[in-house]
Design a protein around this motif. Structure first.
Motif, PDB file in Angstrom:
ATOM      1  N   ARG A  14      -2.313 -11.857  -2.514  1.00 49.71           N
ATOM      2  CA  ARG A  14      -2.601 -10.442  -2.754  1.00 49.71           C
ATOM      3  C   ARG A  14      -2.659 -10.191  -4.253  1.00 49.71           C
ATOM      4  O   ARG A  14      -2.185 -10.984  -5.050  1.00 49.71           O
ATOM      5  CB  ARG A  14      -1.519  -9.535  -2.142  1.00 49.71           C
ATOM      6  CG  ARG A  14      -1.478  -9.546  -0.630  1.00 49.71           C
ATOM      7  CD  ARG A  14      -2.716  -8.852  -0.089  1.00 49.71           C
ATOM      8  NE  ARG A  14      -2.662  -8.630   1.331  1.00 49.71           N
ATOM      9  CZ  ARG A  14      -3.204  -9.422   2.238  1.00 49.71           C
ATOM     10  NH1 ARG A  14      -3.788 -10.523   1.867  1.00 49.71           N
ATOM     11  NH2 ARG A  14      -3.162  -9.137   3.511  1.00 49.71           N
ATOM     12  N   ASP A  15      -3.194  -9.054  -4.633  1.00 50.17           N
ATOM     13  CA  ASP A  15      -3.197  -8.559  -6.007  1.00 50.17           C
ATOM     14  C   ASP A  15      -4.155  -9.271  -6.951  1.00 50.17           C
ATOM     15  O   ASP A  15      -4.154  -9.006  -8.127  1.00 50.17           O
ATOM     16  CB  ASP A  15      -1.787  -8.547  -6.607  1.00 50.17           C
ATOM     17  CG  ASP A  15      -0.897  -7.543  -5.900  1.00 50.17           C
ATOM     18  OD1 ASP A  15      -1.435  -6.567  -5.347  1.00 50.17           O
ATOM     19  OD2 ASP A  15       0.317  -7.741  -5.886  1.00 50.17           O
ATOM     20  N   GLY A  19      -6.950  -9.669  -0.652  1.00 52.58           N
ATOM     21  CA  GLY A  19      -6.093  -8.539  -0.346  1.00 52.58           C
ATOM     22  C   GLY A  19      -6.406  -7.275  -1.102  1.00 52.58           C
ATOM     23  O   GLY A  19      -5.549  -6.415  -1.243  1.00 52.58           O
ATOM     24  N   THR A  20      -7.633  -7.138  -1.594  1.00 50.39           N
ATOM     25  CA  THR A  20      -7.986  -5.922  -2.317  1.00 50.39           C
ATOM     26  C   THR A  20      -9.188  -5.253  -1.660  1.00 50.39           C
ATOM     27  O   THR A  20     -10.035  -5.906  -1.066  1.00 50.39           O
ATOM     28  CB  THR A  20      -8.348  -6.208  -3.790  1.00 50.39           C
ATOM     29  OG1 THR A  20      -9.518  -7.013  -3.841  1.00 50.39           O
ATOM     30  CG2 THR A  20      -7.201  -6.901  -4.522  1.00 50.39           C
ATOM     31  N   THR A  21      -9.236  -3.954  -1.794  1.00 49.71           N
ATOM     32  CA  THR A  21     -10.393  -3.219  -1.283  1.00 49.71           C
ATOM     33  C   THR A  21     -11.605  -3.445  -2.171  1.00 49.71           C
ATOM     34  O   THR A  21     -12.733  -3.234  -1.751  1.00 49.71           O
ATOM     35  CB  THR A  21     -10.094  -1.717  -1.180  1.00 49.71           C
ATOM     36  OG1 THR A  21      -9.656  -1.244  -2.441  1.00 49.71           O
ATOM     37  CG2 THR A  21      -9.039  -1.455  -0.121  1.00 49.71           C
ATOM     38  N   ASP A  28      -8.091  -3.367   6.224  1.00 48.30           N
ATOM     39  CA  ASP A  28      -6.843  -2.649   5.980  1.00 48.30           C
ATOM     40  C   ASP A  28      -5.768  -3.697   5.653  1.00 48.30           C
ATOM     41  O   ASP A  28      -5.108  -4.223   6.543  1.00 48.30           O
ATOM     42  CB  ASP A  28      -6.456  -1.827   7.207  1.00 48.30           C
ATOM     43  CG  ASP A  28      -5.228  -0.972   6.983  1.00 48.30           C
ATOM     44  OD1 ASP A  28      -4.458  -1.246   6.036  1.00 48.30           O
ATOM     45  OD2 ASP A  28      -5.015  -0.039   7.782  1.00 48.30           O
ATOM     46  N   HIS A  29      -5.631  -4.013   4.394  1.00 51.62           N
ATOM     47  CA  HIS A  29      -4.731  -5.082   3.959  1.00 51.62           C
ATOM     48  C   HIS A  29      -3.265  -4.759   4.228  1.00 51.62           C
ATOM     49  O   HIS A  29      -2.488  -5.661   4.554  1.00 51.62           O
ATOM     50  CB  HIS A  29      -4.959  -5.387   2.479  1.00 51.62           C
ATOM     51  CG  HIS A  29      -6.345  -5.859   2.205  1.00 51.62           C
ATOM     52  ND1 HIS A  29      -6.779  -7.121   2.541  1.00 51.62           N
ATOM     53  CD2 HIS A  29      -7.406  -5.230   1.655  1.00 51.62           C
ATOM     54  CE1 HIS A  29      -8.050  -7.258   2.191  1.00 51.62           C
ATOM     55  NE2 HIS A  29      -8.455  -6.117   1.666  1.00 51.62           N
ATOM     56  N   ALA A  30      -2.884  -3.496   4.117  1.00 53.05           N
ATOM     57  CA  ALA A  30      -1.495  -3.110   4.393  1.00 53.05           C
ATOM     58  C   ALA A  30      -1.173  -3.313   5.870  1.00 53.05           C
ATOM     59  O   ALA A  30      -0.092  -3.825   6.215  1.00 53.05           O
ATOM     60  CB  ALA A  30      -1.255  -1.661   3.984  1.00 53.05           C
ATOM     61  N   ALA A  31      -2.085  -2.942   6.762  1.00 52.37           N
ATOM     62  CA  ALA A  31      -1.861  -3.136   8.194  1.00 52.37           C
ATOM     63  C   ALA A  31      -1.806  -4.616   8.538  1.00 52.37           C
ATOM     64  O   ALA A  31      -0.994  -5.051   9.365  1.00 52.37           O
ATOM     65  CB  ALA A  31      -2.957  -2.444   9.003  1.00 52.37           C
ATOM     66  N   LEU A  33      -0.815  -7.056   6.560  1.00 56.16           N
ATOM     67  CA  LEU A  33       0.463  -7.553   6.083  1.00 56.16           C
ATOM     68  C   LEU A  33       1.597  -7.147   7.034  1.00 56.16           C
ATOM     69  O   LEU A  33       2.470  -7.964   7.353  1.00 56.16           O
ATOM     70  CB  LEU A  33       0.719  -7.040   4.668  1.00 56.16           C
ATOM     71  CG  LEU A  33       1.797  -7.727   3.856  1.00 56.16           C
ATOM     72  CD1 LEU A  33       1.554  -9.221   3.744  1.00 56.16           C
ATOM     73  CD2 LEU A  33       1.874  -7.103   2.472  1.00 56.16           C
ATOM     74  N   ALA A  34       1.570  -5.913   7.523  1.00 60.13           N
ATOM     75  CA  ALA A  34       2.586  -5.458   8.475  1.00 60.13           C
ATOM     76  C   ALA A  34       2.527  -6.275   9.765  1.00 60.13           C
ATOM     77  O   ALA A  34       3.566  -6.644  10.327  1.00 60.13           O
ATOM     78  CB  ALA A  34       2.392  -3.970   8.776  1.00 60.13           C
ATOM     79  N   ARG A  37       4.048  -9.649   9.096  1.00 58.76           N
ATOM     80  CA  ARG A  37       5.510  -9.539   8.958  1.00 58.76           C
ATOM     81  C   ARG A  37       6.196  -9.366  10.308  1.00 58.76           C
ATOM     82  O   ARG A  37       7.360  -9.729  10.461  1.00 58.76           O
ATOM     83  CB  ARG A  37       5.865  -8.396   8.022  1.00 58.76           C
ATOM     84  CG  ARG A  37       5.613  -8.744   6.576  1.00 58.76           C
ATOM     85  CD  ARG A  37       6.090  -7.671   5.627  1.00 58.76           C
ATOM     86  NE  ARG A  37       6.097  -8.186   4.268  1.00 58.76           N
ATOM     87  CZ  ARG A  37       5.687  -7.513   3.213  1.00 58.76           C
ATOM     88  NH1 ARG A  37       5.251  -6.275   3.341  1.00 58.76           N
ATOM     89  NH2 ARG A  37       5.725  -8.077   2.023  1.00 58.76           N
TER      90      ARG A  37
END
Length: 121
Positions: A14-15, A19-21, A28-31, A33-34, A37
């Motif tokens: 990421r970063d 993992g970037t838009t 949806d990178h946050a979803a 990752l969730a 996890r």
């Protein structure tokens, strides 16, 4: 969820460009990752230095997988629900050294340069 040390673990790039838009605007990178996890312990890396392969995820084997001779498996293009499904199913089945990658996941495996590999082992 796997307990650290018992099941496979994930390292997610990421970063940087993964993992970037900016590079993958429809994901949806946050979803994602969730979701990862919820399946396994996840370590987030700023950059795995394999940008040509983008959206990189490294699956590190469990203790049992390592005992069976498995090494971390590098995956590219983890960008859609089908690939996420296959990845989380593989983790649930035991991951590297315990179960074969399901579906088309094996087509996403790549071998990074030795210098890069040493950062995740």
């Amino acid at each position: 969820m796997s307990t650290a040390g018992k099941g496979p673990t994930l390292t997610v790039c990421r970063d940087c460009c993964c993992g970037t838009t900016r590079k993958h605007p429809g994901v949806d990178h946050a979803a994602q990752l969730a979701r990862f996890r919820a399946a396994a312990p996840v370590r987030v890396s700023d950059c795995l230095d394999a940008c040509a392969y983008s959206n990189v995820v490294v699956v590190s084997p469990s203790r049992a997988g390592r005992a069976a001779g498995a090494r971390p498996v590098w995956l590219f293009g983890v960008l859609d629900a089908d690939t996420e499904d296959e990845l989380t199913a593989w983790i649930a089945a035991g991951g590297p050294g315990i179960a074969d990658p399901p579906g088309m996941l094996d087509l996403r495996i790549f071998t990074p340069a030795r210098r890069i590999r040493s950062a995740v082992t």
